[in-house]
Design an enzyme around this catalytic site. Sequence first.
Site, PDB file in Angstrom:
ATOM      1  N   LYS A   1     -10.843  14.818 126.834  1.00  0.00           N
ATOM      2  CA  LYS A   1      -9.956  14.038 125.976  1.00  0.00           C
ATOM      3  C   LYS A   1      -9.201  13.025 126.828  1.00  0.00           C
ATOM      4  O   LYS A   1      -9.097  13.176 128.032  1.00  0.00           O
ATOM      5  CB  LYS A   1      -8.969  14.964 125.266  1.00  0.00           C
ATOM      6  CG  LYS A   1      -9.653  15.809 124.199  1.00  0.00           C
ATOM      7  CD  LYS A   1      -8.696  16.701 123.425  1.00  0.00           C
ATOM      8  CE  LYS A   1      -7.527  15.991 122.835  1.00  0.00           C
ATOM      9  NZ  LYS A   1      -7.839  14.852 121.965  1.00  0.00           N
TER      10      LYS A   1
ATOM     11  N   LYS B   1     -20.355  13.649 119.669  1.00  0.00           N
ATOM     12  CA  LYS B   1     -19.492  14.287 120.667  1.00  0.00           C
ATOM     13  C   LYS B   1     -19.927  15.707 121.019  1.00  0.00           C
ATOM     14  O   LYS B   1     -19.350  16.328 121.894  1.00  0.00           O
ATOM     15  CB  LYS B   1     -18.050  14.351 120.152  1.00  0.00           C
ATOM     16  CG  LYS B   1     -17.509  13.079 119.527  1.00  0.00           C
ATOM     17  CD  LYS B   1     -17.263  12.027 120.571  1.00  0.00           C
ATOM     18  CE  LYS B   1     -16.643  10.765 120.008  1.00  0.00           C
ATOM     19  NZ  LYS B   1     -15.291  10.925 119.556  1.00  0.00           N
TER      20      LYS B   1
ATOM     21  N   GLU C   1      -1.186  15.332 124.029  1.00  0.00           N
ATOM     22  CA  GLU C   1      -2.195  16.117 123.280  1.00  0.00           C
ATOM     23  C   GLU C   1      -2.279  17.541 123.808  1.00  0.00           C
ATOM     24  O   GLU C   1      -2.380  18.494 123.041  1.00  0.00           O
ATOM     25  CB  GLU C   1      -3.569  15.450 123.386  1.00  0.00           C
ATOM     26  CG  GLU C   1      -3.665  14.169 122.585  1.00  0.00           C
ATOM     27  CD  GLU C   1      -5.006  13.488 122.722  1.00  0.00           C
ATOM     28  OE1 GLU C   1      -5.361  12.731 121.823  1.00  0.00           O
ATOM     29  OE2 GLU C   1      -5.697  13.700 123.739  1.00  0.00           O
TER      30      GLU C   1
ATOM     31  N   ALA D   1     -11.737  14.423 119.966  1.00  0.00           N
ATOM     32  CA  ALA D   1     -12.170  14.660 121.355  1.00  0.00           C
ATOM     33  C   ALA D   1     -13.238  13.640 121.714  1.00  0.00           C
ATOM     34  O   ALA D   1     -13.897  13.073 120.842  1.00  0.00           O
ATOM     35  CB  ALA D   1     -12.730  16.074 121.508  1.00  0.00           C
TER      36      ALA D   1
HETATM   37  O1  LIG Z   1      -6.569   9.895 124.125  1.00  0.00           O
HETATM   38  C1  LIG Z   1      -7.216   9.972 123.109  1.00  0.00           C
HETATM   39  C2  LIG Z   1      -7.669  11.192 122.519  1.00  0.00           C
HETATM   40  O2  LIG Z   1      -7.977  12.226 123.411  1.00  0.00           O
HETATM   41  C3  LIG Z   1      -8.659  11.090 121.376  1.00  0.00           C
HETATM   42  O3  LIG Z   1      -8.476  12.232 120.611  1.00  0.00           O
HETATM   43  C4  LIG Z   1     -10.101  10.985 121.836  1.00  0.00           C
HETATM   44  O4  LIG Z   1     -10.247   9.845 122.641  1.00  0.00           O
HETATM   45  C5  LIG Z   1     -11.086  10.933 120.660  1.00  0.00           C
HETATM   46  O5  LIG Z   1     -10.891   9.804 119.904  1.00  0.00           O
HETATM   47  P1  LIG Z   1     -11.911   9.370 118.734  1.00  0.00           P
HETATM   48  O6  LIG Z   1     -11.726  10.330 117.603  1.00  0.00           O
HETATM   49  O7  LIG Z   1     -11.505   7.962 118.396  1.00  0.00           O
HETATM   50  O8  LIG Z   1     -13.285   9.414 119.320  1.00  0.00           O
END
Ligand SMILES: O=C[C@H](O)[C@H](O)[C@H](O)COP(=O)(O)O
Length: 314
Positions: free
Chosen positions: A149, A176, A158, A138
């Site tokens: 997201k 986050k 997703e 996320a």
């Molecule tokens: O579209 C992408 C998704 O929602 C990802 O799960 C989100 O951007 C989180 O990505 P990350 O783990 O690289 O921060």
Amino acid sequence: MPTPATELLKSKYNTSDAPDIKASNPAFIPPTQPLTPGKQLPTSVPLPVLPAVESAKRLAAFAAVDRHIALQHKVIGIGSGSTVPYVVDRIVAQGFDANKDRVFLPTGFQSKELIIKAGLTLGDVDQYARIDVTIDGADEVDNELNSIKGGGACQLREKVLAEAADTWVIVADYRKNSRILGTTWTQGIPIEVAPFAYAKVLTNLSHMGSPSKLPNDRPGLSLRMGKMKAGPVVSDNGNFIIDAPFPVEMMKDPIDLLHRIKMLTGVVEVGLFCNMAEAAYFGNEDGTVLARLKNGSTEKISSVPNTPELKAQV
Ligand SMILES: O=C[C@H](O)[C@H](O)[C@H](O)COP(=O)(O)O
């Protein structure tokens, strides 16, 4: 007759008829066969030492898999982003027997590649409308486990895999974890739109209160443009992505905002995931994991088995 996927899976687990992959794969974790629910993986596993943020992502992913993916779970959704590869690593580490009858559904191109490269069996949500567990990353998560997201433009698939899952779990690093959405993820709510409708939806969002400029001259409401590509980002589903920031007063009620945006004709899906998560796991820099549960409780997990010692991480 073993399928190519079964053969690849076998080779991942160093079964007797497969080459020894330990030497070539530093993240290899010896399989525990048969894996029993709750059984801990062997100690002294040579996982690579990672920079703090990556280590935090790995801790969160490992804790979530250990707690939510048990032997009886056969249909598993794999989310997108930079935290999810560690989810796949931990699932692979559950061993050949645990994985041989499972099917894994991806939320996009990236997770499809992860599943195939890990030698796991690939399926899709049109074959499996009911998923046991989906684990996903996320961009930001609030106290109620609502999340933003779509930073990687994957939010449509997703959300389908989140909704289809009996249990949907978020994995993320400490950055986050937020009180109000939009505090750290300031570029806006990712919104997937039908390409021909993007200009109309931009106008709608502007009327709803999404500013075209943010403080310090940062871009506000906008069509997401490609990097190293002329033109807009195109999602795995052939759609465009709009990033729409909203004032904090509106972000305080993400459910209302989600409903209002979703009603705009031309919007395919909104990157606000509300009331969906069973739990969120946030890896911390100090080697612990914060688990935030649906019932509002939190838990500090002080160590995750088979991860490098804290001293090795700093
Ligand atoms: O579209 C992408 C998704 O929602 C990802 O799960 C989100 O951007 C989180 O990505 P990350 O783990 O690289 O921060």
